[in-house]
Design a protein around this motif. Structure first.
Motif, mmCIF file in Angstrom:
data_model
loop_
_atom_site.group_PDB
_atom_site.id
_atom_site.type_symbol
_atom_site.label_atom_id
_atom_site.label_comp_id
_atom_site.label_asym_id
_atom_site.label_seq_id
_atom_site.Cartn_x
_atom_site.Cartn_y
_atom_site.Cartn_z
ATOM 1 N N LYS A 1 3.593 4.285 -1.426
ATOM 2 C CA LYS A 1 3.447 5.208 -2.471
ATOM 3 C C LYS A 1 4.932 5.162 -2.930
ATOM 4 O O LYS A 1 4.790 5.332 -4.176
ATOM 5 C CB LYS A 1 2.969 6.630 -1.985
ATOM 6 N N ARG B 1 -3.014 8.229 -6.985
ATOM 7 C CA ARG B 1 -2.552 6.907 -5.976
ATOM 8 C C ARG B 1 -2.435 5.777 -6.831
ATOM 9 O O ARG B 1 -1.390 4.992 -6.668
ATOM 10 C CB ARG B 1 -3.673 6.791 -5.082
ATOM 11 N N THR C 1 0.951 3.373 -7.242
ATOM 12 C CA THR C 1 0.868 1.901 -7.248
ATOM 13 C C THR C 1 1.500 1.072 -7.938
ATOM 14 O O THR C 1 2.349 0.421 -7.720
ATOM 15 C CB THR C 1 -0.507 1.428 -6.583
ATOM 16 N N PHE D 1 0.837 -1.342 -0.065
ATOM 17 C CA PHE D 1 -0.058 -0.024 -0.085
ATOM 18 C C PHE D 1 0.967 1.201 -0.025
ATOM 19 O O PHE D 1 0.287 2.279 0.103
ATOM 20 C CB PHE D 1 -0.877 0.132 1.310
#
Lengths: 527, 75
Positions: A293, A404, A408, A291
């Motif tokens: 970044k 985001r 990812t 999760f």
């Protein structure tokens, strides 16, 4: 006797729990210590002598550091000599510390790295046609040496900096280094985190035992359903890399990454669960790493205790040396605050990542792996102001889900590529596999059934997919700060035990074991 | 204290340094930010920060940093 073996789960652990509970309070830590040495002996036999040497040496050196301080404080110092005497005292303490660190490191260097060093030195000798070569060296490695050596060094440094007091109880120190759930794959504990709890002799409690059991079942689920089931496919691709290219190699890198995560974090779940049963809180080693970044955030969430160790005992001490501080001043004056600071801190960052690579193993692919992350994190830090400027001038909200998602995908590509080199049999094989992704790329590999010819059947893939969904869902829930176990604890007895039985049943039904499967050895135990 | 707040805002202006008490434990300041902060503190307050001072408790809040600065000044 790995943590997922029947011998450990159904004989060793229950016997230790029973003996611990029956023993008088003051004797309980001795039960744990005896069990830990039995566990160690089951893997490494007489190599126990190395562990005993580390234990005795840090015990002695810790006390020596303390007595050195006591001597200095109790002696009278004439005002005109005080400065010189203090400098001599500090120099003596530094020498004692370096002696202690040197003893720990020399064992690790000789046992783990001498073969690699001699092999490469011989390549140089051959290249210059030197008539004699060094003898081939290979030593048997005691289990857990890479983990307990770092614990031993952290103990010495913490005593030196007076963060903790030197322990005069040899048994407690021995148990801190050798506590059996942490022996195989860590996590790398600090003395201040576990030593006291290990020796407090707390009786077994219903809540601790059930919480520990739940955590162990979750670890077993990851290990048996994902890691062991994927093992045949991963071994097939990485052990015969010339047979594959394109999508198959990508699948190998992706599935190996999930296998490694399931194997390592599953083992850590079993470790933490076992500790919990005895009332010992073992530090977490993972915090939903996928999760993250950025690559640096990934490493703050993956193998957390190694990252924290390298930060505290390598990164900061190098960064705060006079040389690096002066370099920082000069480079900030020349290149500005941001770039100047990054340039000077890159010295310490280099030290961290070369050691991270080498800690994992002695192949050039591990050194490449460390340097790969060093370069990526350095570039990430250098470009941060430019990224900030570009996104704000384009009015891109860096918190929105599209951005985001982009982060990812970028992170996953970085991690999968890194793990490809990490798992490859050597650096050349890794380079060839990476090249073959582009040279042997055919979409037909997805539809012509190639993926089903690697040792896994469709039901295997379905079981792995189910396991993956379970791990992802638990990750999302934890990421929201919700404790699943606290929720379960709020259910009535019937629901709680039904859940536990279903979880055990799922491990039995979906787990890969028996004929036709190749269980993965605990991967990090090999480091 | 104002000088310290000024330095902190220069490192990362998006944080509320007056109320935040988990700058390190909460992951708000990473090790790179801390390393940027150290030379600023050393120059501004004439102190020397060593590895022994590199514990989260010394950097979790502005007050903790202020206390550390005072302690190092006295040493």
């Amino acid at each position: 006797m790995a943590y997922n073996s029947l011998l450990y789960l159904f004989i060793f652990l229950p016997v230790v729990l029973l003996a611990y509970q029956l023993a008088p309070k003051n004797f309980r830590y001795k039960v744990l210590l005896s069990a830990s040495y039995v566990f160690f002996l089951s893997f490494s036999g007489k190599l126990l002598v190395y562990l005993l040497f580390s234990t005795l040496s840090i015990h002695h050196i810790g006390l020596w550091l303390t007595s050195c301080k006591k001597d200095f404080l109790s002696a009278s110092h004439a005002p005109e000599n005080k400065k010189a005497e203090k400098a001599a005292y500090e120099a003596k303490r530094r020498r004692i510390l370096w002696l202690g660190i040197g003893l720990q490191l020399s064992i690790l260097l000789i046992l783990k790295y001498s073969g690699f060093l001699f092999e490469n030195f011989n390549l140089v000798l051959k290249a210059i046609s030197f008539p004699r070569l060094l003898p081939a060296m290979k030593f048997a490695l005691p289990i857990g040496i890479s983990f307990y050596t770092l614990q031993a060094i952290s103990y010495l440094i913490d005593v030196y900096y007076e963060k903790i007091e030197a322990d005069d109880n040899l048994g407690r120190l021995a148990l801190y280094l050798a506590f059996f759930p942490t022996l195989l794959e860590g996590p790398i504990c600090r003395y201040s985190q576990t030593a006291e709890a290990l020796c407090q002799g707390k009786p077994l409690e219903y809540k601790n035992v059930t919480y520990g059991l739940q955590r162990m079942i979750w670890g077993l689920f990851k290990k048996l359903v994902i890691a062991d089931r994927l093992n045949l496919l991963v071994e097939t691709i990485f052990d015969t890399p010339n047979h594959y290219g394109g999508i198959i190699v990508i699948a190998g890198a992706v599935l190996y990454t999930f296998q490694l995560y399931a194997d390592f974090s599953g083992c850590i779940d079993m470790t933490i669960g076992t500790g919990e049963m005895f009332g010992v809180t073992i530090p977490e080693n993972f915090r939903q790493p996928f999760f993250s970044k950025t690559a640096s955030e990934f490493w703050r969430r993956w193998h957390i205790t190694l990252g924290a160790w390298l930060k505290d005992y390598i990164f900061y001490p190098i960064s705060l040396t006079k040389f690096v501080k002066n370099l920082g001043k000069r480079s900030r004056a020349k290149f500005g605050k941001h770039f100047g600071q990054i340039l000077s801190s890159s010295v310490a960052l280099f030290g961290v990542w070369i050691l991270n690579g080498l800690w994992h193993g002695t192949g050039w692919n591990y050194i490449f792996f460390g340097m790969y992350y060093f370069v990526l994190i350095l570039i990430g830090n250098l470009l941060e102001p430019a990224v900030e400027r570009i996104t704000s001038s384009l009015r891109i909200d860096r918190t929105n889900s599209l951005y985001r998602g982009f982060q990812t995908v970028k992170l996953l590509i970085i991690v999968f590529t890194g793990e490809l080199f990490f798992r490859a049999n050597n650096l050349t094989a890794g380079m060839n596999m990476f090249r073959s992704i582009f040279t042997g790329f055919h979409w037909s590999a997805v539809t012509d059934g190639s993926l089903l010819k690697l040792g896994l059947t469709l039901p295997d893939f379905i079981a792995v997919f189910f396991g993956f969904i379970a791990v992802y869902t638990v990750g999302v829930i934890h990421e929201r700060g919700i404790s699943i176990r606290e929720r379960i604890a709020g259910w009535n007895v019937f629901a709680r035990w039904s859940f536990l039985y279903v979880a055990i049943l799922l491990v039995i039904v979906l787990g890969a074991y028996g004929d036709g499967y190749l269980p993965a050895k605990l991967i990090y135990a090999g480091f | 204290m104002e000088q310290l707040l000024e330095i902190l805002n220069d490192i990362n202006p998006s944080l509320d340094y007056e109320t935040e008490t988990k700058l390190i434990d909460g992951g708000l300041l990473d090790s790179f930010s801390i390393l940027s902060l150290i030379p600023e503190l050393e120059d501004a307050f004439g102190i020397e920060i060593t590895p022994i001072d590199m514990v989260p408790a010394n950097f979790n809040s502005t007050q903790a940093m202020w206390d550390m600065i005072h302690r190092l000044k006295e040493e």
